[in-house]
Design a protein around this motif. Structure first.
Motif, mmCIF file in Angstrom:
data_model
loop_
_atom_site.group_PDB
_atom_site.id
_atom_site.type_symbol
_atom_site.label_atom_id
_atom_site.label_comp_id
_atom_site.label_asym_id
_atom_site.label_seq_id
_atom_site.Cartn_x
_atom_site.Cartn_y
_atom_site.Cartn_z
ATOM 1 N N ILE A 3 72.226 14.687 -73.881
ATOM 2 C CA ILE A 3 71.961 16.222 -74.202
ATOM 3 C C ILE A 3 71.830 16.543 -75.704
ATOM 4 C CG2 ILE A 3 74.625 16.762 -73.989
ATOM 5 C CD1 ILE A 3 73.896 19.543 -72.593
ATOM 6 N N GLY A 4 72.837 15.629 -76.304
ATOM 7 C CA GLY A 4 72.740 16.106 -78.030
ATOM 8 C C GLY A 4 71.451 15.894 -78.535
ATOM 9 N N GLU A 5 70.633 14.929 -78.146
ATOM 10 C CA GLU A 5 69.507 14.623 -78.647
ATOM 11 C C GLU A 5 68.451 15.546 -78.245
ATOM 12 O OE1 GLU A 5 68.194 10.245 -78.088
ATOM 13 O OE2 GLU A 5 69.619 10.529 -76.632
ATOM 14 N N VAL A 6 68.623 16.209 -76.941
ATOM 15 C CA VAL A 6 67.914 17.263 -76.467
ATOM 16 C C VAL A 6 68.059 18.521 -77.278
ATOM 17 C CG1 VAL A 6 67.374 18.785 -74.618
ATOM 18 C CG2 VAL A 6 67.665 16.300 -73.927
ATOM 19 N N ALA A 7 69.445 18.707 -77.584
ATOM 20 C CA ALA A 7 69.661 19.944 -78.442
ATOM 21 C C ALA A 7 69.046 20.049 -79.835
ATOM 22 C CB ALA A 7 71.207 20.164 -78.583
ATOM 23 N N ARG A 8 69.048 18.758 -80.296
ATOM 24 C CA ARG A 8 68.220 18.385 -81.673
ATOM 25 C C ARG A 8 66.798 18.961 -81.630
ATOM 26 N NH1 ARG A 8 72.360 14.816 -81.939
ATOM 27 N NH2 ARG A 8 71.022 13.039 -81.252
ATOM 28 N N GLU A 9 66.122 18.367 -80.535
ATOM 29 C CA GLU A 9 64.833 18.351 -80.381
ATOM 30 C C GLU A 9 64.286 20.006 -80.079
ATOM 31 O OE1 GLU A 9 62.153 16.205 -80.190
ATOM 32 O OE2 GLU A 9 63.306 14.658 -81.249
ATOM 33 N N THR A 10 64.993 20.615 -79.515
ATOM 34 C CA THR A 10 64.996 21.786 -79.093
ATOM 35 C C THR A 10 65.342 23.106 -79.819
ATOM 36 O OG1 THR A 10 66.827 22.055 -77.492
ATOM 37 C CG2 THR A 10 64.723 21.226 -76.561
ATOM 38 N N GLY A 11 66.513 22.737 -80.559
ATOM 39 C CA GLY A 11 67.020 24.050 -81.548
ATOM 40 C C GLY A 11 67.930 24.770 -80.851
ATOM 41 N N LEU A 12 68.322 24.295 -79.469
ATOM 42 C CA LEU A 12 69.163 24.709 -78.653
ATOM 43 C C LEU A 12 70.511 24.317 -78.746
ATOM 44 C CD1 LEU A 12 66.768 25.162 -75.436
ATOM 45 C CD2 LEU A 12 67.462 26.924 -76.864
ATOM 46 N N SER A 13 71.577 24.990 -78.334
ATOM 47 C CA SER A 13 72.912 24.333 -78.361
ATOM 48 C C SER A 13 73.118 23.566 -77.400
ATOM 49 C CB SER A 13 74.142 25.381 -78.623
ATOM 50 O OG SER A 13 74.037 26.366 -77.560
ATOM 51 N N ARG A 18 73.574 23.342 -71.241
ATOM 52 C CA ARG A 18 74.424 23.184 -70.065
ATOM 53 C C ARG A 18 74.457 24.272 -68.986
ATOM 54 N NH1 ARG A 18 78.991 20.485 -73.502
ATOM 55 N NH2 ARG A 18 78.582 18.331 -73.009
ATOM 56 N N TYR A 19 74.503 25.573 -69.635
ATOM 57 C CA TYR A 19 74.379 26.884 -69.250
ATOM 58 C C TYR A 19 72.972 27.048 -68.282
ATOM 59 C CZ TYR A 19 74.348 31.881 -68.145
ATOM 60 O OH TYR A 19 74.130 32.964 -67.220
ATOM 61 N N TYR A 20 71.950 26.447 -68.858
ATOM 62 C CA TYR A 20 70.461 26.627 -68.190
ATOM 63 C C TYR A 20 70.388 25.704 -67.026
ATOM 64 C CZ TYR A 20 69.101 28.929 -72.704
ATOM 65 O OH TYR A 20 68.869 29.991 -73.840
ATOM 66 N N HIS A 21 71.339 24.590 -67.257
ATOM 67 C CA HIS A 21 71.314 23.586 -66.071
ATOM 68 C C HIS A 21 72.003 24.327 -64.958
ATOM 69 C CE1 HIS A 21 71.334 19.684 -63.985
ATOM 70 N NE2 HIS A 21 72.782 20.187 -63.739
ATOM 71 N N ASP A 22 73.496 24.845 -65.364
ATOM 72 C CA ASP A 22 74.307 25.583 -64.439
ATOM 73 C C ASP A 22 73.436 26.602 -63.626
ATOM 74 O OD1 ASP A 22 76.031 23.419 -65.062
ATOM 75 O OD2 ASP A 22 77.358 24.758 -66.287
ATOM 76 N N ILE A 23 72.657 27.453 -64.124
ATOM 77 C CA ILE A 23 72.003 28.634 -63.466
ATOM 78 C C ILE A 23 70.696 28.153 -62.831
ATOM 79 C CG2 ILE A 23 73.263 30.135 -64.956
ATOM 80 C CD1 ILE A 23 70.544 30.607 -66.503
ATOM 81 N N GLY A 24 70.274 26.762 -63.030
ATOM 82 C CA GLY A 24 69.211 26.474 -62.175
ATOM 83 C C GLY A 24 67.856 26.584 -63.067
ATOM 84 N N TYR A 38 68.099 13.744 -69.328
ATOM 85 C CA TYR A 38 66.946 14.690 -69.677
ATOM 86 C C TYR A 38 65.612 13.680 -69.992
ATOM 87 C CZ TYR A 38 70.239 18.367 -69.849
ATOM 88 O OH TYR A 38 71.423 19.196 -69.494
ATOM 89 N N GLY A 39 64.665 14.081 -69.263
ATOM 90 C CA GLY A 39 63.201 13.295 -69.568
ATOM 91 C C GLY A 39 62.487 14.164 -70.293
ATOM 92 N N ARG A 40 61.108 13.955 -70.282
ATOM 93 C CA ARG A 40 60.410 14.552 -71.030
ATOM 94 C C ARG A 40 60.041 15.914 -70.212
ATOM 95 N NH1 ARG A 40 57.074 11.595 -74.657
ATOM 96 N NH2 ARG A 40 57.396 9.422 -74.403
ATOM 97 N N VAL A 41 59.900 15.721 -69.063
ATOM 98 C CA VAL A 41 59.684 17.279 -68.225
ATOM 99 C C VAL A 41 60.790 18.340 -68.740
ATOM 100 C CG1 VAL A 41 59.712 18.347 -66.081
ATOM 101 C CG2 VAL A 41 58.575 16.037 -66.336
ATOM 102 N N GLN A 42 62.017 17.848 -68.642
ATOM 103 C CA GLN A 42 63.022 18.673 -68.852
ATOM 104 C C GLN A 42 63.193 19.200 -70.413
ATOM 105 O OE1 GLN A 42 63.898 15.736 -67.256
ATOM 106 N NE2 GLN A 42 64.097 16.745 -65.240
ATOM 107 N N VAL A 49 61.431 27.070 -73.128
ATOM 108 C CA VAL A 49 62.701 28.465 -72.985
ATOM 109 C C VAL A 49 63.115 28.744 -74.397
ATOM 110 C CG1 VAL A 49 65.026 28.849 -72.072
ATOM 111 C CG2 VAL A 49 63.400 27.806 -70.587
ATOM 112 N N ALA A 50 63.181 27.843 -75.221
ATOM 113 C CA ALA A 50 63.362 28.041 -76.612
ATOM 114 C C ALA A 50 62.554 28.909 -77.365
ATOM 115 C CB ALA A 50 63.770 26.792 -77.415
ATOM 116 N N ARG A 51 61.202 28.744 -76.995
ATOM 117 C CA ARG A 51 60.059 29.660 -77.534
ATOM 118 C C ARG A 51 60.058 30.983 -77.055
ATOM 119 N NH1 ARG A 51 57.180 25.104 -76.324
ATOM 120 N NH2 ARG A 51 56.966 23.505 -77.898
ATOM 121 N N CYS A 52 60.215 30.924 -75.669
ATOM 122 C CA CYS A 52 60.501 32.484 -74.927
ATOM 123 C C CYS A 52 61.646 33.237 -75.532
ATOM 124 C CB CYS A 52 60.802 32.099 -73.385
ATOM 125 S SG CYS A 52 59.216 31.445 -72.810
ATOM 126 N N LYS A 53 62.860 32.430 -75.801
ATOM 127 C CA LYS A 53 64.049 32.952 -76.526
ATOM 128 C C LYS A 53 63.613 33.881 -77.592
ATOM 129 C CE LYS A 53 67.520 33.545 -74.864
ATOM 130 N NZ LYS A 53 67.788 34.916 -74.223
#
Length: 130
Positions: A3-13, A18-24, A38-42, A49-53
């Motif tokens: 998840i830390g790597e994903v956060a760095r790649e996406t710019g999301l916290s 975790r919240y996005y996962h929890d809400i589905g 987290y894989g390539r798809v996620q 989602v980050a771009r949308c936000k």
């Protein structure tokens, strides 16, 4: 991917992911160790989602756009309608901010400042009553 790597790649916290996962919104399977994997798809979904936000879309709108992005039945008209609605909301907010700027500018411009206690800004905020 952790998840830390994903956060760095996406710019999301990490908290947001975790919240996005929890809400589905974006689901990542848990490994045997209990951690989400987290894989390539996620990663691609979270970047989407980050771009949308970044464009001001709500999480509900992000979910809809994410679903449309993955749908072969989508139409460009659906997506354009959502983006057009968002653009209208942004323009409304800009109008509100311009009005606020004019009002604040008038307050600041009308205040001589100085060392005295008299303050026309506070007088205005008090409704002209001291």
């Amino acid at each position: 991917m952790k998840i830390g790597e994903v956060a760095r790649e996406t710019g999301l916290s990490v908290k947001a992911i975790r919240y996005y996962h929890d809400i589905g919104l974006v689901a990542a399977p848990r490994g045997d160790n209990g951690y989400r994997s987290y894989g390539r798809v996620q990663l691609a979904q979270l970047q989407f989602v980050a771009r949308c936000k970044a464009l001001g879309f709500s999480l509900e709108q992000c979910a809809t756009l994410l679903a449309l992005n993955g749908s072969e039945r989508r139409t460009a008209a659906e997506v354009k309608a959502m983006a057009s609605e968002q653009l209208g909301q942004v323009r409304d907010k800009l109008d509100q901010l311009r009005s606020l700027e004019r009002r604040l500018s008038g307050l600041v411009g009308g205040c001589p400042g100085g060392a005295g206690a008299q303050c026309s800004i506070l007088d205005t905020l008090n409704g002209g009553v001291r």
